[in-house]
Design a protein around this motif. Structure first.
Motif, PDB file in Angstrom:
ATOM      1  N   PRO A   1       0.862  -1.356   0.052  1.00 39.31           N
ATOM      2  CA  PRO A   1      -0.065  -0.186   0.156  1.00 39.31           C
ATOM      3  C   PRO A   1       0.820   1.360  -0.054  1.00 39.31           C
ATOM      4  O   PRO A   1       1.824   1.231   0.415  1.00 39.31           O
ATOM      5  CB  PRO A   1      -0.797  -0.055   1.277  1.00 39.31           C
ATOM      6  CG  PRO A   1      -0.719  -1.656   1.771  1.00 39.31           C
ATOM      7  CD  PRO A   1       0.667  -2.138   1.159  1.00 39.31           C
ATOM      8  N   ALA A   2       0.220   2.382  -0.620  1.00 39.73           N
ATOM      9  CA  ALA A   2       0.900   3.647  -0.606  1.00 39.73           C
ATOM     10  C   ALA A   2      -0.079   4.620  -0.522  1.00 39.73           C
ATOM     11  O   ALA A   2      -1.176   4.420  -0.580  1.00 39.73           O
ATOM     12  CB  ALA A   2       1.768   3.693  -1.977  1.00 39.73           C
ATOM     13  N   GLU A   3       0.536   5.993  -0.070  1.00 42.74           N
ATOM     14  CA  GLU A   3      -0.293   7.071   0.435  1.00 42.74           C
ATOM     15  C   GLU A   3      -0.967   7.495  -1.088  1.00 42.74           C
ATOM     16  O   GLU A   3      -2.322   7.697  -0.932  1.00 42.74           O
ATOM     17  CB  GLU A   3       0.687   8.201   0.822  1.00 42.74           C
ATOM     18  CG  GLU A   3      -0.074   9.044   1.561  1.00 42.74           C
ATOM     19  CD  GLU A   3       0.202   9.173   3.015  1.00 42.74           C
ATOM     20  OE1 GLU A   3       0.372  10.225   3.307  1.00 42.74           O
ATOM     21  OE2 GLU A   3       0.046   7.831   3.504  1.00 42.74           O
ATOM     22  N   LEU A   4      -0.299   7.538  -2.062  1.00 41.61           N
ATOM     23  CA  LEU A   4      -0.561   8.208  -3.321  1.00 41.61           C
ATOM     24  C   LEU A   4       0.294   7.632  -4.709  1.00 41.61           C
ATOM     25  O   LEU A   4       1.077   7.148  -4.534  1.00 41.61           O
ATOM     26  CB  LEU A   4      -0.125   9.597  -3.160  1.00 41.61           C
ATOM     27  CG  LEU A   4      -0.451  10.894  -4.043  1.00 41.61           C
ATOM     28  CD1 LEU A   4      -1.647  11.495  -3.873  1.00 41.61           C
ATOM     29  CD2 LEU A   4       0.630  11.982  -4.089  1.00 41.61           C
ATOM     30  N   LEU A   5      -0.596   7.710  -5.598  1.00 43.13           N
ATOM     31  CA  LEU A   5      -0.150   7.213  -6.875  1.00 43.13           C
ATOM     32  C   LEU A   5      -0.039   8.729  -7.639  1.00 43.13           C
ATOM     33  O   LEU A   5      -1.082   9.312  -7.759  1.00 43.13           O
ATOM     34  CB  LEU A   5      -0.681   6.293  -7.572  1.00 43.13           C
ATOM     35  CG  LEU A   5      -0.776   4.742  -7.044  1.00 43.13           C
ATOM     36  CD1 LEU A   5      -1.626   3.968  -8.112  1.00 43.13           C
ATOM     37  CD2 LEU A   5       0.601   4.204  -6.698  1.00 43.13           C
ATOM     38  N   ARG A   6       1.134   8.973  -8.336  1.00 44.09           N
ATOM     39  CA  ARG A   6       1.143  10.405  -8.861  1.00 44.09           C
ATOM     40  C   ARG A   6       1.486  10.423 -10.488  1.00 44.09           C
ATOM     41  O   ARG A   6       2.149   9.240 -10.884  1.00 44.09           O
ATOM     42  CB  ARG A   6       1.877  11.488  -8.294  1.00 44.09           C
ATOM     43  CG  ARG A   6       3.309  10.915  -8.022  1.00 44.09           C
ATOM     44  CD  ARG A   6       3.942  11.847  -6.930  1.00 44.09           C
ATOM     45  NE  ARG A   6       4.398  13.057  -7.969  1.00 44.09           N
ATOM     46  CZ  ARG A   6       4.370  14.220  -7.242  1.00 44.09           C
ATOM     47  NH1 ARG A   6       4.144  14.313  -5.755  1.00 44.09           N
ATOM     48  NH2 ARG A   6       4.708  15.333  -7.903  1.00 44.09           N
ATOM     49  N   ALA A   7       1.359  11.380 -11.263  1.00 42.31           N
ATOM     50  CA  ALA A   7       1.593  11.337 -12.560  1.00 42.31           C
ATOM     51  C   ALA A   7       2.842  10.650 -12.916  1.00 42.31           C
ATOM     52  O   ALA A   7       3.917  11.008 -12.175  1.00 42.31           O
ATOM     53  CB  ALA A   7       1.595  12.878 -12.973  1.00 42.31           C
ATOM     54  N   GLY A   8       2.995   9.971 -14.028  1.00 44.03           N
ATOM     55  CA  GLY A   8       4.309   9.269 -14.461  1.00 44.03           C
ATOM     56  C   GLY A   8       4.576   7.948 -13.804  1.00 44.03           C
ATOM     57  O   GLY A   8       5.060   6.957 -14.454  1.00 44.03           O
TER      58      GLY A   8
END
Ligand code: GTP
Length: 600
Positions: free
Chosen positions: A248-255
């Motif tokens: 699990p991660a906090e956030l997935l971001r562009a790219g």
């Protein structure tokens, strides 16, 4: 890491050129998995994949790599399936990347799927890094292979990386090349979310786990996502990355790439190739990413439980498999000969075999499969068109005006010595030769237009055996073309056995009908009575054979003999019966249904 230190790449190769082995080495070298824990070919998670040595489902793994420049990079390796049946999935995964390692076997050279995959990668505008693998082999000829890469694929191979995935040679050079040559992802984290679903799997607890490449914006738990093609919306439960297991991660971001799950009940709601955005933003300057199309079944067959009481179990097993496999289709059908079963649709032959094998193995079902069929277009005299995927539904001859069948564009690469054999096969299979090229000394590349129906009839095995295993083959669907087709019915003791009937080109109806009844004569177990076998077109008999009656039964042979031998014989008989279907008073073994395919 900042976006300019992300690299998204995949490995493409012809079957067996070493893609999975190389992926393992990359994971090991970057410490993503411990060498001791290294389960061979971790990326291939399904058993059957491992056993068959082919990659079916893609996976994405994040690796952390400190390059020679001292900086840490995030390398996302996206695995691609290596077989022709899964071209659509290959192209999806390529769209999630900026670069590709093109692995070519140093002893084999460029093969048909090397070419097909390289073309897909070029169309997706990927930076292609050629890797010449298996340089440890005595037969390795990296220079010749480099030349082939240049002449066949028109890819600069002066900087091709020599490698032995087996012995761990060239691994660091490959990672450095990924860092230096593959461009970092473009995309704006401040824009509204746009992400490509490039794969998914079904988890019994979490529902669908969708694998995404974030193009713009960010994605986190609590966001409500909107699937543009299906229009469905789901609140996200969790996002994360594969490292190589789900983390699990906090956030997935562009790219970046990663996964999310959102209690989605079926993969049909989260289609591979679809674009997601945040709910409420659709239509507001959020454009779907190009190229979405639902995977469409091309090859159909009937699957019947050997034991008719298994019908509900088969339905349940198919529904479960469909949760994970949006390309699988099925609908109930009944056959006079076979009872109740399902007409199932698959991407291709391999997909069909895999599904059958899993149904038998994982769900413990004994199945009978009818010969596969393609989808025919039948234009009728009343001006309508019928789409026929089952010979049983073929309209009456007098109502048919004209017929069409699907064609493929095929590429065959073969040593010069076997060109004659390939061309002969091309003729037999109603192929139209497009052109021929000589990519490298001693090798020929042939382009054909071939009916898909001829390919599902044992084409690949035949090609392999006629070229002593040297030919490689790849195909892509092209379109429908006019073709005079007829349905051949098979009758056993004057009763039509619908499950044995087949559609064939008019010119081949007679020889194939004759071969089929001859084959059936060999296969059908003899009975206490004579069996009449006939092939017919629209009621007109075109071929006939007889299976003579059995005189003695097996046990009679060992009268007074050893009792254990008798039992053994009886058990053998029982075993032989397992895959048969009683039809009237004639039993038809599984082999009979498949013999239609071996008439090439
Ligand atoms: P698919 O999943 O079917 O596409 O195959 P693949 O391309 O992933 O090939 P895989 O990694 O399974 O390797 C195929 C065979 O080649 C295996 O038996 C490997 O052990 C072998 N192999 C892979 N790399 C090397 C190498 O560098 N040298 C030698 N000698 N054998 C290798």
């Amino acid at each position: 890491v900042p976006q300019d230190r992300i690299r998204n790449f995949c490995i493409i190769a012809h079957v067996d050129h070493g893609k999975s082995t190389l992926a393992d080495r990359l994971l090991e070298f970057t410490g993503t998995v411990d060498k001791r824990d290294m389960q061979a070919q971790l990326l291939d998670q399904m058993d059957i994949e491992r056993e068959r040595g082919i990659t079916i489902k893609m996976a994405a793994v994040r690796m952390a790599y400190t390059a020679k420049d001292g900086l840490e990079y995030e390398l996302n390796l996206i695995d691609t399936p290596g077989h022709v049946d899964f071209t659509y999935e290959v192209s999806r995964s390529l769209n999630a990347c900026e670069g590709a390692l093109l692995v070519v076997d140093a002893a084999q050279g460029v093969e048909a799927q090397t070419l097909a995959n390289a073309n897909l990668a070029m169309n997706a505008n990927l930076e292609i890094i050629p890797v010449i693998n298996k340089i440890d082999l005595p037969a390795a000829d990296p220079d010749r292979v480099a030349e082939e890469i240049e002449s066949v694929l028109a890819i600069d191979a002066t900087e091709a990386i020599p490698c032995s995935a087996k012995e761990g040679i060239g691994i660091e050079e490959i990672l450095e090349a990924v860092v230096q040559k593959v461009p970092p992802p473009a995309g704006d984290p401040t824009k509204p979310l746009r992400a490509l679903v490039f794969d998914s799997h079904y988890d019994g607890y979490l529902g669908v786990v969708a694998y995404v490449r974030i193009v713009d914006g960010t994605l986190k738990a609590g966001d409500k996502v909107h699937f543009i093609a299906t229009g469905k919306e789901f609140p996200v439960s969790e996002v994360g990355t594969f490292a190589p297991r789900m983390r699990p991660a906090e956030l997935l971001r562009a790219g970046g790439t990663g996964y999310f799950h959102a209690a989605i009940k079926s993969v049909t709601d989260a289609r591979v190739g679809d674009t997601i955005t945040v709910a409420g933003r659709e239509g507001k300057a959020v454009e779907a990413l190009p190229g979405y199309r639902p995977a469409k079944p091309m090859v159909f067959c009937g699957l019947y439980p050997h034991d008719s009481s298994d019908f509900p179990n088969l339905r349940e097993a198919l529904s479960k498999m469909q949760l994970n496999d949006a390309a699988l289709s099925f609908e109930a059908e009944s056959s006079a000969a076979m009872g109740f079963g399902f007409r199932c649709g698959f991407l291709g032959l391999l997909h069909m075999e895999i599904v059958q094998e899993r149904l038998e193995r994982e769900f413990n079902l004994a199945l009978l499969a009818t010969a596969p069929s393609v989808i025919y277009h039948v234009y009728k005299t009343d001006g309508t068109m019928e789409v026929i995927d089952n010979p049983a539904n073929w309209p009456t001859t007098t109502t048919i005006e004209r017929t069409e069948e699907p064609y493929v564009d095929a590429t065959i690469i073969v040593p010069t010595d076997y060109v004659g054999a390939v061309m002969e096969m091309g003729r037999e299979r109603r192929g139209i030769q497009d052109r021929m090229e000589y990519p490298a000394p001693g090798r020929v590349m042939l382009y054909y237009k071939l009916p898909l129906a001829e390919i599902i009839m044992d084409f690949f095995d035949q090609l392999k055996s006629r070229t002593k295993g040297y030919a490689s083959f790849d195909y892509e669907l092209s379109d429908y073309s006019p073709s005079p087709l007829v349905k051949v019915d098979v009758q056993v003791n004057a009763d039509p056995v619908d499950a044995l009937s087949f559609i064939v080109h008019r010119d081949k109806a007679f020889p194939r009908g004759k071969m089929l009844v001859e084959k059936l004569k060999e296969i059908l177990p003899r009975q206490m009575f004579e069996i009449k076998l006939q092939a017919a077109i629209g009621g007109k008999i075109i071929a006939a054979e007889r299976v003579s009656a059995l005189r003695k039964n097996v046990i009679a042979k060992c009268y007074g003999g050893d009792i254990s031998r008798k039992r053994k014989l009886l058990e053998k008989q029982k075993e032989g019966k397992k895959r048969m279907k009683q039809f009237g008073n004639v039993e038809i073994p599984q082999e009979a249904f498949m013999s239609v395919l071996k008439l090439g």
